[in-house]
Write an enzyme that holds these catalytic residues in place. Structure first.
Site, PDB file in Angstrom:
ATOM      1  N   HIS A 145       0.786  -1.202   0.000  1.00 21.23           N
ATOM      2  CA  HIS A 145       0.000   0.000   0.000  1.00 21.23           C
ATOM      3  C   HIS A 145       0.830   1.271   0.000  1.00 21.23           C
ATOM      4  CE1 HIS A 145       0.353   1.155   4.415  1.00 21.23           C
ATOM      5  NE2 HIS A 145       1.046   0.070   4.321  1.00 21.23           N
ATOM      6  N   ASP A 164       2.557  -6.381   3.599  1.00 26.98           N
ATOM      7  CA  ASP A 164       1.257  -6.029   4.198  1.00 26.98           C
ATOM      8  C   ASP A 164       0.071  -6.693   3.497  1.00 26.98           C
ATOM      9  OD1 ASP A 164       2.012  -4.359   6.311  1.00 26.98           O
ATOM     10  OD2 ASP A 164       2.180  -2.616   5.021  1.00 26.98           O
TER      11      ASP A 164
HETATM   12 FE1  FEO Z   1       2.547  -0.612   5.798  1.00 29.60          FE
HETATM   13 FE2  FEO Z   1       2.602  -3.090   8.088  1.00 29.60          FE
HETATM   14  O1  FEO Z   1       3.100  -1.446   7.346  1.00 29.60           O
END
Ligand code: FEO
Length: 396
Positions: A145, A164
């Protein structure tokens, strides 16, 4: 406690049972989380991702159960956000010879975070890194993301480590998807998708198509949060495809706050109108509801109806943040409507409708404004609003 996922492949992450707010604001984590890091011992020794800084010593101890950290040849930083890269500076003190493998944008952000002259290797989609019997294949996953996000695939063991993506903020003493309560698992996976990935849904669909087109055998999907998908691992990929289409269920969510119960009575009349047409509705009182849970409910539904009394020419302060969330998350295929009570000025309905329009939520019924406590006629208008919204979502 480390765990061997496959011959020479270990989970060396940590479980954070106590986390309740990720970054303090981005996401409520009622069930805690885990920061998953994976150690691969082949002819080369590779660490895939690290953990959040407060857990860096535990990561080091976990690695030491398997190998001397000074033997690590590569640290793959799939994503630079601190929950995965935070332990890098500490770990690099024990593995100074390690090469940090990153995407192009990953290098920029890792350097931007830590300002360290580490030895970097920049990779792009399709690049392979031989590590002995197996090799690592890299797939850039921009905006899944963050711009730097990347997936790493381990040949031989057929393990996809997508960081993620496909994760959940879900602390458990089990490590695998088939060991946990499925309802809890999917509740957390959906909440994660709804709150983090919704705006990037078209990219999610494209990336999954690209991934499937590679025809890689996938025995395990090992994300960076929550449990690891080993039983029918592609089930979560199919779920992401479904979520990314944002079709929604034939249900409605009514978000409201109320001062002296007038707006609450209006919300209940709207729910009755929806019920008349067979549409299930959840009434969520924003003063006592968690915003991220509410977003997950909105994500699941085809309709979002928002109510607030007018206060000082605006909305009650519990309503504005969730409207801002809706604007940022860019939900698709949703119908909306607004309602609210007022005393001496009645701007709330117009303000809510404007927010919904800016969020590209189609207004499915005229808003209802009631002065002081709603009269029978006002409640009838609310009931009809519910029925119109029910009609609108049935025709989508
Ligand atoms: Fe986008 Fe789990 O950090």
């Amino acid at each position: 406690m480390v765990l061997e996922l496959a011959n020479g492949v270990y989970w060396v992450g940590v479980v954070d049972w106590g986390l309740r707010y990720f970054h303090g604001y981005e996401l409520s984590t009622h069930r805690g989380t885990s920061y998953n890091a994976y150690l691969i011992v082949d002819e080369k020794t590779v660490l895939v991702d690290t953990v959040w800084t407060p857990f860096q010593k535990q990561l080091l101890e976990n690695i030491r159960e398997i190998v001397d950290p000074s033997k690590i040849d590569y640290i793959i930083a799939n994503h630079s956000e601190v929950d995965h890269s935070g332990a890098l500076p500490y770990l690099m003190q024990f593995a100074p010879q390690a090469t940090v493998v990153v995407s192009r944008l990953g290098r920029e952000s890792i350097e931007g975070h830590y300002h360290q002259p580490w030895n970097f290797k920049v990779v792009k989609t399709g690049d392979k890194l031989p590590i002995g019997k197996s090799e690592l294949l890299f797939i850039e996953a921009q905006m899944l993301h963050w711009p730097d996000s990347m997936f790493t695939y381990l040949t031989g063991h057929h393990i996809l480590m997508p960081n993620d993506a496909f994760g959940q903020h879900y602390a458990t003493n089990f490590r695998f998807n088939d060991q946990v309560n499925q309802q809890e698992l999917y509740q957390e996976a959906l909440k994660y998708y709804a709150n983090i990935l919704t705006p990037f849904s078209s990219l999610v669909l494209r990336k999954i198509d690209e991934l499937l087109a590679l025809n890689l055998p996938v025995d395990i999907i090992a994300p960076s949060h929550g449990v690891i998908w080993r039983s029918d691992p592609l089930q979560i990929v199919k779920k992401y495809q479904k979520w990314a289409r944002q079709e929604g269920e034939y249900t409605a969510v009514i978000l409201y706050d109320t001062m002296w119960e007038a707006t609450r009575k209006m919300a209940e009349a709207i729910a009755a109108g929806l019920a008349k047409d067979g549409i299930s509705a959840k009434l969520l009182h924003m003063a006592v509801s968690d915003r991220n849970d509410v977003i997950a409910e909105v994500f699941k539904s085809k309709a979002v109806i928002v109510g607030s009394p007018t206060l000082n020419g605006g909305l009650l302060p519990t309503i504005t943040p969730v409207l801002e969330d809706l604007k940022g998350l860019k939900f698709q295929n949703k119908v909306g409507a607004a309602f609210g009570s007022y005393g001496w000025s009645g701007e709330s309905v117009k303000i809510i409708q404007s927010h919904l329009e800016q969020s590209r939520i189609k207004i499915g019924a005229d808003g209802v404004l009631a002065k002081w406590q709603p009269k029978k006629d006002d409640l009838e208008k609310c009931y009809q609003l519910g029925r119109k919204v029910a009609d609108a979502i049935k025709s989508t």
